[in-house]
Design a protein around this motif. Structure first.
Motif, mmCIF file in Angstrom:
data_model
loop_
_atom_site.group_PDB
_atom_site.id
_atom_site.type_symbol
_atom_site.label_atom_id
_atom_site.label_comp_id
_atom_site.label_asym_id
_atom_site.label_seq_id
_atom_site.Cartn_x
_atom_site.Cartn_y
_atom_site.Cartn_z
ATOM 1 N N ALA A 45 0.833 -1.200 0.000
ATOM 2 C CA ALA A 45 0.000 0.000 0.000
ATOM 3 C C ALA A 45 0.873 1.257 0.000
ATOM 4 O O ALA A 45 0.577 2.225 -0.712
ATOM 5 N N ALA A 46 1.956 1.241 0.767
ATOM 6 C CA ALA A 46 2.860 2.398 0.796
ATOM 7 C C ALA A 46 3.515 2.610 -0.562
ATOM 8 O O ALA A 46 3.662 3.750 -1.017
ATOM 9 N N ALA A 47 3.890 1.528 -1.237
ATOM 10 C CA ALA A 47 4.493 1.650 -2.569
ATOM 11 C C ALA A 47 3.487 2.204 -3.569
ATOM 12 O O ALA A 47 3.836 3.030 -4.420
ATOM 13 N N GLU A 48 2.243 1.758 -3.492
ATOM 14 C CA GLU A 48 1.210 2.275 -4.401
ATOM 15 C C GLU A 48 0.939 3.756 -4.151
ATOM 16 O O GLU A 48 0.769 4.527 -5.095
ATOM 17 N N ILE A 49 0.929 4.153 -2.899
ATOM 18 C CA ILE A 49 0.710 5.561 -2.569
ATOM 19 C C ILE A 49 1.876 6.400 -3.083
ATOM 20 O O ILE A 49 1.677 7.481 -3.651
ATOM 21 N N ALA A 50 3.102 5.898 -2.913
ATOM 22 C CA ALA A 50 4.270 6.630 -3.405
ATOM 23 C C ALA A 50 4.246 6.736 -4.927
ATOM 24 O O ALA A 50 4.595 7.774 -5.492
ATOM 25 N N ALA A 51 3.828 5.668 -5.605
ATOM 26 C CA ALA A 51 3.754 5.702 -7.068
ATOM 27 C C ALA A 51 2.694 6.690 -7.528
ATOM 28 O O ALA A 51 2.873 7.382 -8.535
ATOM 29 N N ASP A 52 1.588 6.774 -6.816
ATOM 30 C CA ASP A 52 0.531 7.713 -7.179
ATOM 31 C C ASP A 52 0.945 9.161 -6.916
ATOM 32 O O ASP A 52 0.406 10.079 -7.533
ATOM 33 N N ALA A 53 1.890 9.375 -6.014
ATOM 34 C CA ALA A 53 2.316 10.727 -5.685
ATOM 35 C C ALA A 53 3.281 11.295 -6.721
ATOM 36 O O ALA A 53 3.453 12.505 -6.801
ATOM 37 N N GLU A 54 3.916 10.450 -7.513
ATOM 38 C CA GLU A 54 4.845 10.924 -8.534
ATOM 39 C C GLU A 54 4.069 11.568 -9.686
ATOM 40 O O GLU A 54 3.031 11.063 -10.095
ATOM 41 N N PRO A 55 4.584 12.671 -10.208
ATOM 42 C CA PRO A 55 3.897 13.293 -11.348
ATOM 43 C C PRO A 55 4.036 12.423 -12.595
ATOM 44 O O PRO A 55 5.130 11.950 -12.907
ATOM 45 N N VAL A 56 2.933 12.178 -13.265
ATOM 46 C CA VAL A 56 2.954 11.323 -14.453
ATOM 47 C C VAL A 56 2.197 11.990 -15.598
ATOM 48 O O VAL A 56 1.403 12.901 -15.399
ATOM 49 N N LEU A 57 2.480 11.505 -16.775
ATOM 50 C CA LEU A 57 1.740 11.875 -17.975
ATOM 51 C C LEU A 57 1.092 10.612 -18.509
ATOM 52 O O LEU A 57 1.482 9.503 -18.141
ATOM 53 N N TYR A 58 0.116 10.774 -19.376
ATOM 54 C CA TYR A 58 -0.603 9.633 -19.938
ATOM 55 C C TYR A 58 -0.414 9.639 -21.455
ATOM 56 O O TYR A 58 -0.669 10.639 -22.117
ATOM 57 N N ARG A 59 0.056 8.501 -21.986
ATOM 58 C CA ARG A 59 0.257 8.355 -23.417
ATOM 59 C C ARG A 59 -0.826 7.434 -23.956
ATOM 60 O O ARG A 59 -1.022 6.341 -23.433
ATOM 61 N N TRP A 60 -1.503 7.876 -25.019
ATOM 62 C CA TRP A 60 -2.586 7.095 -25.592
ATOM 63 C C TRP A 60 -2.761 7.492 -27.053
ATOM 64 O O TRP A 60 -2.192 8.476 -27.515
ATOM 65 N N ARG A 61 -3.532 6.715 -27.780
ATOM 66 C CA ARG A 61 -3.790 6.998 -29.197
ATOM 67 C C ARG A 61 -5.250 7.414 -29.358
ATOM 68 O O ARG A 61 -6.152 6.795 -28.812
ATOM 69 N N ASP A 62 -5.454 8.458 -30.160
ATOM 70 C CA ASP A 62 -6.815 8.924 -30.401
ATOM 71 C C ASP A 62 -7.464 8.094 -31.511
ATOM 72 O O ASP A 62 -6.892 7.115 -31.987
ATOM 73 N N ALA A 63 -8.658 8.482 -31.934
ATOM 74 C CA ALA A 63 -9.414 7.718 -32.938
ATOM 75 C C ALA A 63 -8.692 7.655 -34.281
ATOM 76 O O ALA A 63 -8.887 6.718 -35.056
ATOM 77 N N ASN A 64 -7.836 8.633 -34.583
ATOM 78 C CA ASN A 64 -7.094 8.644 -35.838
ATOM 79 C C ASN A 64 -5.761 7.922 -35.737
ATOM 80 O O ASN A 64 -4.989 7.905 -36.694
ATOM 81 N N GLY A 65 -5.440 7.362 -34.575
ATOM 82 C CA GLY A 65 -4.181 6.639 -34.386
ATOM 83 C C GLY A 65 -3.019 7.536 -34.030
ATOM 84 O O GLY A 65 -1.874 7.089 -33.995
ATOM 85 N N VAL A 66 -3.286 8.797 -33.741
ATOM 86 C CA VAL A 66 -2.230 9.741 -33.380
ATOM 87 C C VAL A 66 -1.938 9.611 -31.889
ATOM 88 O O VAL A 66 -2.855 9.584 -31.066
ATOM 89 N N THR A 67 -0.657 9.536 -31.553
ATOM 90 C CA THR A 67 -0.262 9.431 -30.156
ATOM 91 C C THR A 67 -0.486 10.763 -29.455
ATOM 92 O O THR A 67 -0.060 11.807 -29.944
ATOM 93 N N GLN A 68 -1.148 10.704 -28.324
ATOM 94 C CA GLN A 68 -1.417 11.883 -27.506
ATOM 95 C C GLN A 68 -0.736 11.697 -26.155
ATOM 96 O O GLN A 68 -0.689 10.600 -25.621
ATOM 97 N N ILE A 69 -0.219 12.786 -25.600
ATOM 98 C CA ILE A 69 0.350 12.773 -24.253
ATOM 99 C C ILE A 69 -0.336 13.884 -23.481
ATOM 100 O O ILE A 69 -0.235 15.057 -23.857
ATOM 101 N N THR A 70 -1.044 13.509 -22.423
ATOM 102 C CA THR A 70 -1.824 14.475 -21.661
ATOM 103 C C THR A 70 -1.571 14.312 -20.168
ATOM 104 O O THR A 70 -0.999 13.317 -19.724
ATOM 105 N N GLU A 71 -2.015 15.306 -19.411
ATOM 106 C CA GLU A 71 -1.886 15.244 -17.953
ATOM 107 C C GLU A 71 -3.031 14.480 -17.308
ATOM 108 O O GLU A 71 -2.917 14.050 -16.167
#
Length: 94
Positions: A42-68
């Motif tokens: 649980a402590a490791a999961e909380i620490a991982a959630d506290a780190e700032p992250v970005l999210y990488r995903w592909r939209d409907a056109n297949g273009v890679t998006q990186i968002t907060e």
């Protein structure tokens, strides 16, 4: 007389509490290790959630998006916002 009776009742309650505490069974080492493992996870999961992250995903056109913010209804990958230490490149060395 009422004050003395109050102290007697308080004393009996204290003795009963100590008797209950002393009568408890011995600690189970396996249960203690399992409890500690869950706490560590649980402590490791909380620490991982506290780190700032970005999210990488592909939209409907297949273009890679990186968002907060993570996209809704799409698969995404969490990537760290801060880059890992890299090799230092300097031009003044020979």
């Amino acid at each position: 007389m009422q004050v003395r009776a109050g102290w007697v009742v308080l004393g009996l309650a204290a003795v009963a509490g100590l008797a209950w505490y002393a009568a408890r069974g011995p600690a189970d080492p396996a249960a203690d290790r399992a409890r500690q493992a869950r706490a560590d996870q649980a402590a490791a999961e909380i620490a991982a959630d506290a780190e700032p992250v970005l999210y990488r995903w592909r939209d409907a056109n297949g273009v890679t998006q990186i968002t907060e913010e993570p996209p809704k209804g799409r698969k995404y990958e969490r990537i760290p916002r801060d880059a890992a230490p890299a090799i230092e490149v300097r031009g003044d060395r020979e």
